[in-house]
Design an enzyme around this catalytic site. Structure first.
Site, PDB file in Angstrom:
ATOM      1  N   LYS A 160      -4.657 -13.381  -1.912  1.00 33.45           N
ATOM      2  CA  LYS A 160      -4.536 -11.927  -2.302  1.00 33.45           C
ATOM      3  C   LYS A 160      -3.300 -11.151  -1.845  1.00 33.45           C
ATOM      4  CE  LYS A 160      -6.515  -9.061   0.350  1.00 33.45           C
ATOM      5  NZ  LYS A 160      -5.864  -7.824   0.641  1.00 33.45           N
ATOM      6  N   ASN A 161      -2.781 -11.481  -0.627  1.00 37.23           N
ATOM      7  CA  ASN A 161      -1.755 -10.925  -0.160  1.00 37.23           C
ATOM      8  C   ASN A 161      -0.499 -11.191  -0.796  1.00 37.23           C
ATOM      9  OD1 ASN A 161      -3.379  -9.452   1.824  1.00 37.23           O
ATOM     10  ND2 ASN A 161      -2.980 -11.073   3.400  1.00 37.23           N
ATOM     11  N   ARG A 163      -4.090  -1.054   0.106  1.00 38.67           N
ATOM     12  CA  ARG A 163      -2.812  -1.140   1.080  1.00 38.67           C
ATOM     13  C   ARG A 163      -1.422  -1.397   0.426  1.00 38.67           C
ATOM     14  NH1 ARG A 163      -0.967  -5.085   5.217  1.00 38.67           N
ATOM     15  NH2 ARG A 163      -2.864  -6.565   4.472  1.00 38.67           N
ATOM     16  N   CYS A 176      -8.611  -0.796   4.382  1.00 37.40           N
ATOM     17  CA  CYS A 176      -9.284  -0.926   5.297  1.00 37.40           C
ATOM     18  C   CYS A 176      -8.715   0.133   6.350  1.00 37.40           C
ATOM     19  CB  CYS A 176      -9.528  -2.263   5.642  1.00 37.40           C
ATOM     20  SG  CYS A 176     -10.465  -3.380   4.323  1.00 37.40           S
ATOM     21  N   ARG A 236      -0.554   2.067   9.271  1.00 34.28           N
ATOM     22  CA  ARG A 236       0.294   1.093   8.680  1.00 34.28           C
ATOM     23  C   ARG A 236       1.732   2.136   8.202  1.00 34.28           C
ATOM     24  NH1 ARG A 236      -3.434  -2.762   6.508  1.00 34.28           N
ATOM     25  NH2 ARG A 236      -5.551  -1.793   6.564  1.00 34.28           N
ATOM     26  N   PRO A 237       2.485   2.160   9.128  1.00 33.81           N
ATOM     27  CA  PRO A 237       3.440   3.140   9.322  1.00 33.81           C
ATOM     28  C   PRO A 237       4.266   2.545   8.017  1.00 33.81           C
ATOM     29  CG  PRO A 237       3.779   1.812  11.353  1.00 33.81           C
ATOM     30  CD  PRO A 237       2.429   1.601  10.740  1.00 33.81           C
ATOM     31  N   ILE A 238       5.211   3.480   7.465  1.00 35.86           N
ATOM     32  CA  ILE A 238       6.217   3.063   6.335  1.00 35.86           C
ATOM     33  C   ILE A 238       7.521   3.266   6.731  1.00 35.86           C
ATOM     34  CG2 ILE A 238       4.399   3.269   4.646  1.00 35.86           C
ATOM     35  CD1 ILE A 238       5.800   6.066   3.761  1.00 35.86           C
ATOM     36  N   ASP A 239       7.858   3.713   7.891  1.00 30.78           N
ATOM     37  CA  ASP A 239       9.027   4.056   8.460  1.00 30.78           C
ATOM     38  C   ASP A 239      10.082   2.862   8.380  1.00 30.78           C
ATOM     39  OD1 ASP A 239       7.445   2.624  10.558  1.00 30.78           O
ATOM     40  OD2 ASP A 239       9.107   3.172  12.139  1.00 30.78           O
ATOM     41  N   ASP A 291      -5.918 -11.459  10.493  1.00 28.77           N
ATOM     42  CA  ASP A 291      -6.668 -11.409   9.521  1.00 28.77           C
ATOM     43  C   ASP A 291      -7.809 -12.657   9.607  1.00 28.77           C
ATOM     44  OD1 ASP A 291      -5.723  -9.388   8.235  1.00 28.77           O
ATOM     45  OD2 ASP A 291      -5.150 -10.322   6.276  1.00 28.77           O
ATOM     46  N   ILE A 301      -1.482  -6.607  16.562  1.00 34.53           N
ATOM     47  CA  ILE A 301      -1.213  -6.073  15.342  1.00 34.53           C
ATOM     48  C   ILE A 301      -1.706  -4.717  14.968  1.00 34.53           C
ATOM     49  CG2 ILE A 301      -0.606  -6.719  13.007  1.00 34.53           C
ATOM     50  CD1 ILE A 301       0.698  -8.825  14.745  1.00 34.53           C
ATOM     51  N   ARG A 342     -13.091  -6.985  -1.929  1.00 30.75           N
ATOM     52  CA  ARG A 342     -11.706  -6.600  -2.020  1.00 30.75           C
ATOM     53  C   ARG A 342     -10.776  -7.858  -1.981  1.00 30.75           C
ATOM     54  NH1 ARG A 342      -9.662  -3.574   1.970  1.00 30.75           N
ATOM     55  NH2 ARG A 342      -7.712  -3.866   0.943  1.00 30.75           N
TER      56      ARG A 342
END
Length: 430
Positions: free
Chosen positions: A22-23, A93, A117, A122-125, A305, A327, A397
């Site tokens: 999936k990822n 995500r 989830c 989940r920072p996007i910096d 995971d 994580i 999912r």
């Protein structure tokens, strides 16, 4: 509401086939929109995250052909909008991968901030830092992140931490930037390598994926390709844990054993036998599971995971085990549910402490997220009596035909929608 009902106590035996990762597939789908020719992706998992992303891609105007449940062909030449629909993207995500893909292709993108989830921030910096280094301007406003650039120019980019999402996203943007981009301290996960491999098959020039330095020479355009997604290491690891927890013996097919080494080593440390083949692994459960210690780390370390699934195994192992999570800060939401089943787990800061109880008792539990839901199913398979797992929408999912695959290994598990269906199943197997 859909839920799983499980009668535990049956050792899992037989063979199971693992689907596409999936990822990895989420990144591959985003990459596919960058070509103005047909890109066919095979071995896609038929799970809700993948289907939501495909729907969102189609909503932008791209031509999408669902060849079958595991194959899609995408042509980005017909894309009409660089804005990705919020209603689709808030559910997953990896929505932000379309930001890098559209920015790289059209020099502009607007995408809803990621959902998925609630296992931690989940920072996007790091994504923004990479895009801005390439010459883009990024704005976060009202739940959207937008990026635009007159042109993208290759640069030297050093990431503060090794982020899978940022690595893939900036790689997508950089493949069509002018000149040479060097990305350092990048993630090395198998799905990063998979996305790079597919982009290279589309005409990109990427070297070093799978190491901590990726070098990209920009190309003016990408072309079509046919590509097959790698097997899902997390789905494989989940079935490995299910075999161990139930005292079973399972052959897990369509895997890359090298991707499973951290999982295999911990199961062997707990007393299980793990036999590797070219494209399969066999797990033979230990007569008595031993305690172990796990610390989640970026690949090739132990995957975050997989820690909930191992928690289900550690709950019944002999001795004192620990899991230290590095994580995601909210990854222990399943602990209260496992304790309802008789586990003895205590969480202090980022570490969970387990006192093995030998066996769990069936109970009504709720899946707080995707991997925790799979862990509760594993716990139910090993427990005495009946277990009901609610909110299985999370599990769907990321796992295709989960209950069907488990039944193929001898598990007593059924997906039900009503109390009447649940009682019917209990009478049938009880």
């Amino acid at each position: 509401m859909e839920r799983y009902v499980i009668k535990g106590g049956t050792p899992l035996t037989g063979e199971v086939e693992i689907g596409g990762a999936k990822n990895a597939a989420l990144g591959l789908l985003a990459a596919a929109v960058m070509a103005n020719e047909d890109v066919t992706i095979e071995n896609l998992p038929d799970v809700s995250d993948i289907n939501h992303l495909i729907d969102a891609i189609e909503a932008t105007g791209a031509t999408v052909n669902r060849v079958d449940r595991h194959t899609v062909t995408i042509n980005g030449s017909t894309i009409k909008s660089h804005i990705v629909d919020y209603e689709q993207m808030r559910k997953i995500r990896a929505s932000y991968y379309l930001l890098g893909a559209f920015l790289g292709k059209m020099k502009k993108a607007e995408v809803a901030l990621p959902g998925g989830c609630a296992i931690g921030s989940r920072p996007i910096d790091l994504h923004q830092k990479g895009f801005e280094a390439l010459g883009a301007e990024c704005i976060v406003d009202h739940g959207f992140i937008s990026a635009h650039a007159t042109q993208l120019v290759g640069q030297h980019i050093f990431f503060d931490t090794a982020s899978v999402g940022a690595t893939i996203n900036v790689m997508l943007a950089a493949v069509m930037a002018e000149g040479r981009t060097v990305m350092e301290n990048v993630a090395k996960e198998p799905h990063v390598v998979d996305v790079a491999n597919m982009l290279n098959s589309m005409g990109a020039n990427i070297r070093g994926a799978g190491t901590d330095k990726i070098r990209i020479t920009g190309v003016p355009e990408l072309h079509g390709t046919v590509y097959s997604t790698i097997p899902d290491q997390i789905e494989a690891g989940t079935f490995m844990c299910a075999a161990a927890a139930t005292g079973g013996e399972v052959l897990i097919r369509n895997v890359i054993p090298r991707h499973l080494e951290s999982i295999s080593s911990k199961l062997m440390e707990m007393g299980c036998v793990v036999i590797e083949y070219d494209d399969a692994v066999k797990v033979v459960a230990a007569e008595e599971l031993r305690a172990c210690k796990i610390k989640t780390l970026p690949y090739p370390g132990f995957p975050t995971d997989m820690q909930p699934q191992f928690a289900a195994v550690m709950s019944i192992a002999n001795g004192n085990s620990t899991i230290t999570e590095t994580i995601f800060e909210n990854r222990f939401k399943y602990v209260a549910e496992l304790n309802r089943m008789g586990a003895m787990i205590k969480v202090e800061n980022t570490t969970a402490f387990f006192t093995g109880v030998g066996g769990l008792q069936g109970a009504e539990v709720t899946a707080p997220d995707l991997r925790a839901g799979a862990a509760l199913v594993i716990a139910g398979l090993s427990a005495d009596g009946f277990t009901t797992v609610d909110d299985i929408v999370y599990i769907k999912r990321g796992y295709e035909h989960f209950s069907e695959k488990l039944r193929g290994l001898g598990a007593d598990i059924q997906k039900v929608n009503t109390d009447e269906e649940e009682q019917k199943f209990k009478l049938k197997v009880g």
